[in-house]
Design a protein around this motif. Structure first.
Motif, PDB file in Angstrom:
ATOM      1  N   ALA A  93      34.888  34.968  37.088  1.00  0.00           N
ATOM      2  CA  ALA A  93      33.428  34.927  37.180  1.00  0.00           C
ATOM      3  C   ALA A  93      32.784  36.299  37.353  1.00  0.00           C
ATOM      4  O   ALA A  93      31.586  36.453  37.102  1.00  0.00           O
ATOM      5  CB  ALA A  93      33.008  34.029  38.350  1.00  0.00           C
ATOM      6  N   GLU A  94      33.565  37.284  37.783  1.00  0.00           N
ATOM      7  CA  GLU A  94      33.017  38.607  38.089  1.00  0.00           C
ATOM      8  C   GLU A  94      33.576  39.632  37.103  1.00  0.00           C
ATOM      9  O   GLU A  94      34.731  40.055  37.212  1.00  0.00           O
ATOM     10  CB  GLU A  94      33.391  38.996  39.521  1.00  0.00           C
ATOM     11  N   PRO A  95      32.796  40.071  36.116  1.00  0.00           N
ATOM     12  CA  PRO A  95      33.307  40.973  35.072  1.00  0.00           C
ATOM     13  C   PRO A  95      33.903  42.267  35.613  1.00  0.00           C
ATOM     14  O   PRO A  95      34.938  42.729  35.121  1.00  0.00           O
ATOM     15  CB  PRO A  95      32.068  41.247  34.215  1.00  0.00           C
ATOM     16  N   ALA A  96      33.272  42.863  36.614  1.00  0.00           N
ATOM     17  CA  ALA A  96      33.779  44.139  37.135  1.00  0.00           C
ATOM     18  C   ALA A  96      35.157  43.956  37.776  1.00  0.00           C
ATOM     19  O   ALA A  96      36.068  44.775  37.579  1.00  0.00           O
ATOM     20  CB  ALA A  96      32.791  44.714  38.149  1.00  0.00           C
ATOM     21  N   PHE A  97      35.319  42.881  38.545  1.00  0.00           N
ATOM     22  CA  PHE A  97      36.609  42.599  39.175  1.00  0.00           C
ATOM     23  C   PHE A  97      37.651  42.256  38.114  1.00  0.00           C
ATOM     24  O   PHE A  97      38.808  42.689  38.188  1.00  0.00           O
ATOM     25  CB  PHE A  97      36.457  41.451  40.170  1.00  0.00           C
ATOM     26  N   ALA A  98      37.244  41.498  37.115  1.00  0.00           N
ATOM     27  CA  ALA A  98      38.157  41.138  36.026  1.00  0.00           C
ATOM     28  C   ALA A  98      38.649  42.377  35.291  1.00  0.00           C
ATOM     29  O   ALA A  98      39.823  42.476  34.922  1.00  0.00           O
ATOM     30  CB  ALA A  98      37.468  40.187  35.059  1.00  0.00           C
ATOM     31  N   GLU A  99      37.754  43.344  35.087  1.00  0.00           N
ATOM     32  CA  GLU A  99      38.135  44.583  34.401  1.00  0.00           C
ATOM     33  C   GLU A  99      39.160  45.367  35.214  1.00  0.00           C
ATOM     34  O   GLU A  99      40.127  45.905  34.668  1.00  0.00           O
ATOM     35  CB  GLU A  99      36.885  45.427  34.154  1.00  0.00           C
ATOM     36  N   LEU A 100      38.949  45.422  36.534  1.00  0.00           N
ATOM     37  CA  LEU A 100      39.910  46.099  37.405  1.00  0.00           C
ATOM     38  C   LEU A 100      41.276  45.415  37.352  1.00  0.00           C
ATOM     39  O   LEU A 100      42.318  46.073  37.242  1.00  0.00           O
ATOM     40  CB  LEU A 100      39.397  46.095  38.847  1.00  0.00           C
ATOM     41  N   CYS A 101      41.268  44.097  37.436  1.00  0.00           N
ATOM     42  CA  CYS A 101      42.525  43.340  37.428  1.00  0.00           C
ATOM     43  C   CYS A 101      43.268  43.521  36.113  1.00  0.00           C
ATOM     44  O   CYS A 101      44.498  43.653  36.092  1.00  0.00           O
ATOM     45  CB  CYS A 101      42.253  41.860  37.690  1.00  0.00           C
ATOM     46  N   GLU A 102      42.538  43.529  35.018  1.00  0.00           N
ATOM     47  CA  GLU A 102      43.169  43.695  33.710  1.00  0.00           C
ATOM     48  C   GLU A 102      43.777  45.091  33.580  1.00  0.00           C
ATOM     49  O   GLU A 102      44.881  45.255  33.045  1.00  0.00           O
ATOM     50  CB  GLU A 102      42.144  43.461  32.603  1.00  0.00           C
ATOM     51  N   ALA A 103      43.069  46.112  34.078  1.00  0.00           N
ATOM     52  CA  ALA A 103      43.610  47.472  34.052  1.00  0.00           C
ATOM     53  C   ALA A 103      44.876  47.566  34.906  1.00  0.00           C
ATOM     54  O   ALA A 103      45.851  48.222  34.527  1.00  0.00           O
ATOM     55  CB  ALA A 103      42.559  48.458  34.552  1.00  0.00           C
ATOM     56  N   ASP A 104      44.868  46.894  36.051  1.00  0.00           N
ATOM     57  CA  ASP A 104      46.051  46.888  36.914  1.00  0.00           C
ATOM     58  C   ASP A 104      47.230  46.222  36.205  1.00  0.00           C
ATOM     59  O   ASP A 104      48.371  46.675  36.308  1.00  0.00           O
ATOM     60  CB  ASP A 104      45.754  46.150  38.219  1.00  0.00           C
TER      61      ASP A 104
END
Length: 253
Positions: A93-104
């Motif tokens: 639901a949170e694009p910024a958090f999703a982007e961080l998780c995907e980069a990780d």
């Protein structure tokens, strides 16, 4: 209160990322530090807070300490499960958090590859002495006797030896099997196994290169599946066990 500890533990961006990473696979502190781009002492402090809150667990393996997502148990289980589910919802639901998780996770893929490479290099370097090395980690004679006793009550039929290494299990059970497929990911190990098993009839033994998480065999292909000193090399044993179950015939072992 458990709920207060959990929300305090999750009230930090780094700990949110660690919690999501540990939901993917077990990781050492150094590996977490590599993904997060932070120092090991700093990551260790974050991990300690997550462990104290019941969201993560430590597991020692020799001189290494591995971390994993905690198994929800006891009275606090529903709260821990809800917190883990909330993290998954937050990522979707949170694009910024999703982007961080995907980069990780992209960095995590590099760690997975490095682990596999290190294991393959180790096998290649020690292939000729692997049987002796195995004896340093467990009493081979006792293990082999226990396996032989467990499988002595019926013919083995078609056998798949996953992670055959030097071919010791295939050699041990050749007399009880109709045929044996000895599978290993490492070509150097297969060369050693081929030399060890060359006395067997070619119709009885087949050496195959393959990955235990993606077996190159059809469903219900074998009567017996062996995994001996193999699963500890899996980042996640579940896919390997699922593949073993897939190729095993009904009533097989």
């Amino acid at each position: 209160m458990v709920i207060e500890d959990i929300f305090k533990a999750l009230g930090d961006p780094t700990r949110l990322r660690i919690a999501r990473l540990l939901g993917t696979m077990e990781l050492a502190v150094g590996e977490l530090a590599q993904v997060l781009g932070q120092s090991q002492p700093r990551v260790s402090r974050h991990v300690g807070i997550l462990c104290d809150a019941g969201l993560a667990e430590r597991r020692r393996e020799g001189s290494w300490v591995f971390l994993r997502q905690a198994d929800a148990e006891g009275a606090a289980a529903p709260i821990i499960e809800a917190a883990q589910a909330l993290l998954a919802i937050a990522e979707s639901a949170e694009p910024a958090f999703a982007e961080l998780c995907e980069a990780d996770r992209r960095k995590l893929a590099a760690i997975r590859a490095a682990r596999e490479t290190a294991a393959e290099v180790y096998f290649a370097r020690h292939a000729s002495e692997w049987d002796d090395l195995r004896a340093l980690h467990s009493p081979d004679a006792e293990v082999e006797q226990a396996l032989a006793a467990a499988l002595a009550d019926a013919p083995l039929g078609a056998v798949l030896d996953i992670g055959t290494g030097t071919g010791r299990m295939a050699e041990l059970f050749a007399g009880q099997a109709e045929r044996i497929v000895a599978l290993d990911k490492n070509l150097e190990m297969l060369r050693v196994a081929r030399a060890k098993l060359q006395h067997l009839p070619t119709a009885q033994i087949e050496l195959v290169q393959g990955d235990f998480a993606d077996l190159p065999h059809g469903d219900a292909s074998f009567d017996t599946v062996l995994l001996h000193q193999v699963l500890h090399f899996a980042t996640d044993p579940a896919p390997a066990l699922a593949e073993a179950a897939r190729v095993l015939r009904a009533g097989g072992r």
